[in-house]
Motif scaffolding. Structure first.
Motif, PDB file in Angstrom:
ATOM      1  N   GLY A 103      30.311  25.597  35.888  1.00  0.00           N
ATOM      2  CA  GLY A 103      29.110  24.786  35.831  1.00  0.00           C
ATOM      3  C   GLY A 103      27.840  25.519  35.472  1.00  0.00           C
TER       4      GLY A 103
ATOM      5  N   ARG B  78      29.032  13.140  37.993  1.00  0.00           N
ATOM      6  CA  ARG B  78      28.258  12.565  39.089  1.00  0.00           C
ATOM      7  C   ARG B  78      27.215  11.583  38.549  1.00  0.00           C
ATOM      8  NH1 ARG B  78      27.276  18.400  41.923  1.00  0.00           N
ATOM      9  NH2 ARG B  78      25.580  17.411  43.092  1.00  0.00           N
TER      10      ARG B  78
ATOM     11  N   GLN C 119      32.949  23.230  37.320  1.00  0.00           N
ATOM     12  CA  GLN C 119      33.384  22.714  36.032  1.00  0.00           C
ATOM     13  C   GLN C 119      32.183  22.470  35.125  1.00  0.00           C
ATOM     14  OE1 GLN C 119      37.016  20.197  35.742  1.00  0.00           O
ATOM     15  NE2 GLN C 119      36.366  19.524  37.756  1.00  0.00           N
TER      16      GLN C 119
ATOM     17  N   THR D 126      28.473  24.491  40.711  1.00  0.00           N
ATOM     18  CA  THR D 126      29.691  23.714  40.530  1.00  0.00           C
ATOM     19  C   THR D 126      30.716  24.498  39.718  1.00  0.00           C
ATOM     20  OG1 THR D 126      28.757  22.624  38.587  1.00  0.00           O
ATOM     21  CG2 THR D 126      28.461  21.542  40.700  1.00  0.00           C
TER      22      THR D 126
ATOM     23  N   CYS E 129      35.810  19.788  44.214  1.00  0.00           N
ATOM     24  CA  CYS E 129      34.859  20.851  43.886  1.00  0.00           C
ATOM     25  C   CYS E 129      33.525  20.678  44.597  1.00  0.00           C
ATOM     26  CB  CYS E 129      34.655  20.870  42.363  1.00  0.00           C
ATOM     27  SG  CYS E 129      33.324  21.908  41.765  1.00  0.00           S
TER      28      CYS E 129
ATOM     29  N   ALA F 157      30.884  18.734  35.830  1.00  0.00           N
ATOM     30  CA  ALA F 157      30.941  18.116  37.147  1.00  0.00           C
ATOM     31  C   ALA F 157      29.676  17.313  37.409  1.00  0.00           C
ATOM     32  CB  ALA F 157      31.128  19.181  38.224  1.00  0.00           C
TER      33      ALA F 157
ATOM     34  N   THR G 230      37.799  11.820  40.387  1.00  0.00           N
ATOM     35  CA  THR G 230      37.799  12.951  39.489  1.00  0.00           C
ATOM     36  C   THR G 230      38.181  14.215  40.237  1.00  0.00           C
ATOM     37  OG1 THR G 230      36.305  14.398  38.224  1.00  0.00           O
ATOM     38  CG2 THR G 230      35.304  12.976  39.857  1.00  0.00           C
TER      39      THR G 230
ATOM     40  N   SER H 289      36.577  16.660  40.320  1.00  0.00           N
ATOM     41  CA  SER H 289      35.346  17.146  40.931  1.00  0.00           C
ATOM     42  C   SER H 289      35.296  16.816  42.425  1.00  0.00           C
ATOM     43  CB  SER H 289      34.126  16.548  40.223  1.00  0.00           C
ATOM     44  OG  SER H 289      34.086  16.975  38.879  1.00  0.00           O
TER      45      SER H 289
ATOM     46  N   SER I 146      38.299  14.007  35.052  1.00  0.00           N
ATOM     47  CA  SER I 146      38.085  15.457  35.155  1.00  0.00           C
ATOM     48  C   SER I 146      36.700  15.870  34.708  1.00  0.00           C
ATOM     49  CB  SER I 146      39.135  16.153  34.266  1.00  0.00           C
ATOM     50  OG  SER I 146      38.812  17.494  34.036  1.00  0.00           O
ATOM     51  N   GLY I 147      36.217  16.971  35.280  1.00  0.00           N
ATOM     52  CA  GLY I 147      34.989  17.602  34.819  1.00  0.00           C
ATOM     53  C   GLY I 147      35.125  18.230  33.455  1.00  0.00           C
TER      54      GLY I 147
END
Length: 876
Positions: free
Chosen positions: A17, A333, A326, A324, A135, A329, A130, A132, A104-105
């Protein structure tokens, strides 16, 4: 431009991230030249070892190039119609909550937006979650409870201006190396001090002024003690407290905690509290050691309570910072990719928010409550409540807790679709339909990093075969399910404009996320978009939040949360006496679908291992290089023993990267129980319990080959090399004919074999030749094999003179195991420089050899080598 006349193209790294900018140029042979973008505000040209090796990961060897239905190649029309029909039929027969998306991220924001719109707006279920969730869901929950919305208050610039950086449950040096180098630069320029709070001594401790090796799961107790000390020392900011509620209740709760549960001494605790309180500019960085816990949300709020109490939030050099794992991520959000969120930070449970989004989308209905979060979703798949499942760019059969049960659930699902770039993952092998998606460097869109900076990912390579963008695949399924107009998208730019326009609702409802100024962006403007931090409106662009005391609860105030320490969900006991911590390695990422393609990245730590304290190793008669079996209440794993005092007695650490494709016995999440935080739904991946025992193998082996091997034994781990593959092997049954076994392992029935065996000692060595060069070699003993592995990996494809000895010829230099992945510099090369008196410190190693001068994440290991040699010389 290069010799081919091709310009560099600005894009964004697809790993963590941090969101580093990269400059990409096709090399004319299907690959890429990659370097850091000096103008990107996240990295200013720096890249870590993984980012630097991106060019090695874009080959087509393992790519999925056509849709597959029941294991057979198909066409897009048939495959997409099957997906649309099966989802529509399932919804008609069992209702919208009988289907689910697990995303997924790795998705770009535009992909994420279409998936969320299709599920929540038109299918009418909130069953989209996800990876995430694994995560940063606890960070989301903590932000919402404290601030009223999921807002990251600060920016990366705060790292440059901080006088104290506290790393909590974050091995920043390995997991976010570019940010760690930024912290070290601040230490050099302004004397910034660093505190690491982590049960392990990690690479991040190398530059730390203080390491607090607290017991797993006790972070709340430590920060509650800090909170009470802030009050006792009169360090609260009375003016800022006016903008908050709940201070007394939070303080009362904190005062009931006993900080002795941390395992830290009173002197250590006082040193930390005095340093934190006595330093005005404090940034507290936290990551998975905080989030991945059954009390993760409370850990986040314990940290936020301290920053709110002192007003150290939203100001230069101050604030909490969740980093984060990914690249998108944050983007997930923002679009509502979590099962309990609506798009643009609006609330799924709020009727006005739902109505506004429904009207904007012109959707038939939006669910009025949260869907199934990741752990609950796969339990619902397992018990038959979810009957149709679409998994996109993630590998839950490996990465979810209780991974064996998740694998079995996916295998038993009535209908499973996987969208990915390869069919060679544990999850894709279970799917009824596999859809070939475009990969990083082939697709167009945006991502948002950990400090809210939106960056473009750009296409620089042509999509291979029949691969299509995810937004296009999702949109086509939406149209075939009967939602033609809402999913009639022609480009990611069109999707982005719609998403930006929707974000105006955030501003309308007084929320933080608003990029509505970009809703009129032209295609050319989208193509040329530069990195920019949200919010992006006519009245505000980027910057920090909350210094003005304006928050997003209905009363405009922040909330202190009363939190108390709770022990990890799993309790150690005589059957399971060890606490298991899991996490990442320096040069690998997630389940290695991308990083395992890079020989450079595989060279550093090429097989799975578990860190064991020397006292525990002695107690269980475990020697260096032994294999060990870990057993938890839900699964087992076999890994290589790594004896080290970086972990505390009674604690173990193992990485989470290996899969059924690379090391089937080392799928570490098969050991992790599905215990979750009651608020965030994030599973506890840092504090499971296990038993430990030596793995008694009948034989051990090491093999190298010019092509992928086909192992069939109790333990194996296979990794890429520049000349092919390497593998560690171990079996429980005696092998009588090692030549036949080698031919099977290497799929080389016709190769010429050179063999050396000693049956009495259990030694066998087999070298296979084809067309005058070494194809493969196998070395077997009754104990872990002692050969020069790094030399042997260079042998396939060469004459391989004397390869049976397992050692290099005297005239061939042996660089040793790779330590610096950025430049491929081995341990032996560095040791020779140290022992030869050429270098006396880490900077001198960098000046002489280049090691540690790019991402810097190998510098702690170089430092350890220096200490070892210099201490040995001093003793002599």
């Amino acid at each position: 431009m290069d010799g081919l006349g091709l310009p560099e193209i600005r894009s964004t790294c697809p790993y963590c991230g941090v969101g580093c900018g990269v400059l990409l140029r096709p090399d004319g042979q299907g690959g890429l030249d990659v370097r850091g973008d000096p103008d990107h505000p996240a990295n200013f040209g720096r890249l870590c070892s993984k980012g630097s090796a991106l060019g090695e990961t874009v080959g087509l060897e393992q790519r999925l190039l056509a849709p597959r239905v029941k294991g057979q190649n198909s066409d897009w029309d048939s495959a997409l119609q099957l997906v649309a029909d099966r989802f529509s039929q399932t919804i008609a027969e069992h209702g919208p909550d009988s289907v689910a998306f697990y995303v997924s991220g790795q998705l770009l924001t535009e992909d994420y937006y279409v998936a969320n719109k299709l599920m929540k707006g038109f299918i009418g279920s909130a069953n989209i979650d996800t990876n995430s969730r694994l995560c940063m869901a606890s960070s989301v929950a903590g932000h919402k409870r404290a601030f009223g919305t999921d807002t990251v208050p600060g920016t990366y610039e705060d790292l440059d201006e901080a006088d104290l950086v506290v790393l909590v449950g974050s091995n920043l040096a390995w997991c976010h190396p570019v940010l760690y180098q930024r912290v070290l630069a601040a230490r050099k320029s302004r004397g910034t001090r660093i505190v690491v709070i982590d049960p392990r001594r990690t690479a991040s401790c190398d530059g730390a002024d203080l390491h607090l090796a607290l017991l797993p799961g006790s972070d709340v107790a430590l920060f509650n003690r800090l909170f009470t000390e802030i009050h006792a020392q009169g360090a609260t900011d009375a003016e800022f407290l006016y903008h908050t509620n709940g201070f007394k209740n939070a303080l009362d709760a904190a005062e009931t905690d006993d900080c002795s549960v941390t395992g830290l001494s009173e002197a250590q605790i006082k040193t930390f509290c005095n340093l934190w309180i006595g330093t005005e500019n404090v940034v507290t960085i936290y990551s998975q050691g905080v989030n991945q816990s059954t009390s993760g949300s409370d850990k986040v709020n314990a940290i936020l309570n301290c920053h709110l109490a002192t007003g150290r939030i939203g100001k230069p050099g101050c604030g909490p910072l969740s980093v984060t794992g990914q690249p998108n991520a944050m983007g997930g959000r923002e679009v509502g990719g979590l099962a309990n969120m609506l798009a643009c930070h609006l609330d799924l449970e709020n009727a006005d928010h739902r109505a506004a989004v429904r009207d904007f989308w012109q959707a038939p209905r939006i669910p009025d409550g949260p869907g199934l979060k990741a752990v609950d979703m796969f339990q619902a798949v397992g018990d038959g409540r979810i009957k149709a499942l679409w998994i996109i760019h993630t590998n839950p059969a490996v990465s979810m807790p209780e991974a064996d049960a998740v694998r079995d659930a996916i295998a038993g699902c009535d209908f499973t679709v996987v969208s990915d770039i390869t069919a060679q993952t544990d999850t894709a092998r279970l799917a009824d339909v596999i859809l070939p998606a475009t990969a990083w460097a082939e697709k167009e869109g945006t991502v948002t990093n950990s400090d809210r900076t939106i960056s473009r990912q750009r296409s620089v390579l042509l999509a291979p075969g029949q691969a299509r963008p995810d937004w296009d695949i999702l949109s086509e399924v939406g149209r075939r399910m009967g939602f033609a107009a809402p999913f009639d998208y022609a480009s990611p730019a069109e999707i982005f404009r719609e998403y930006a326009a929707l974000s105006a609702l955030g501003g309308h409802f007084g929320r933080d996320f608003d990029i509505s100024l970009l809703a009129t962006l032209s295609d050319a403007g989208y193509a040329g978009m530069v990195p920019q931090r949200w919010p992006i409106t006519a009245t505000r662009e980027g910057g920090r939040f909350f210094a003005d005391g304006a928050f997003y609860h209905a009363d405009g105030k922040a909330r202190f949360l009363p939190v108390r320490w709770h022990p990890p969900a799993a309790r150690t006991e005589p059957r399971f006496p060890f606490r298991l911590n899991t996490g990442r390695l320096r040069d690998q990422w997630h389940t290695m679908t991308r990083t395992a393609l890079s020989p450079r990245l595989a060279a550093h730590l090429p097989e799975p291992f578990v860190d064991i304290h020397p006292e525990d190793a002695a107690r269980f008669s475990i020697s260096p290089a032994d294999l060990v079996r870990l057993t938890s209440p839900v699964g087992t794993a076999i890994l290589r023993a790594h004896i080290t005092d970086t972990v505390q007695p009674g604690q173990l650490f193992a990485s989470m990267h290996w899969t059924g494709e690379t090391a089937p016995s080392a799928r570490i999440d098969a050991l992790v129980p599905a215990a979750t935080d009651p608020v965030s739904g994030q599973p506890e991946s840092k504090a499971g319990v296990v038993a430990l025992q030596r793995f008694e193998a009948a034989w051990y082996g090491f093999a190298v080959s010019g092509s992928a091997m086909v192992p069939n034994c109790a333990y194996w781990a296979q990794a890429r090399t520049h000349n092919g593959y390497r593998a560690e092997l171990a079996g429980l049954e005696e092998i009588v004919d090692w030549e036949a076994e080698a031919r099977r392992l290497f799929a080389a029935p016709e190769a010429l074999a050179t063999i050396m065996t000693d049956i009495s000692r259990g030694v066998a060595r087999v070298v296979l030749h084809q067309q005058g060069v070494v194809k493969a070699a196998l070395f077997v003993e009754r104990q872990p094999v002692a050969v020069m592995r790094d030399y042997l990996t260079t042998v396939p494809g060469t004459a391989g003179d004397g390869v049976l000895t397992g050692t290099p010829p005297t005239d061939v230099p042996d660089p040793g195991p790779v330590l610096c992945s950025c430049f491929g510099i081995g341990v032996r090369t560095i040791l020779d420089a140290i022992e030869g008196g050429k270098v006396v410190n880490v900077d001198a190693v960098g000046a002489a050899l280049g090691a540690g001068t790019n991402c810097g994440s190998c510098r702690p290991e170089i430092s350890a080598l220096l200490d070892r040699v210099l201490h040995r010389e001093a003793a002599e």
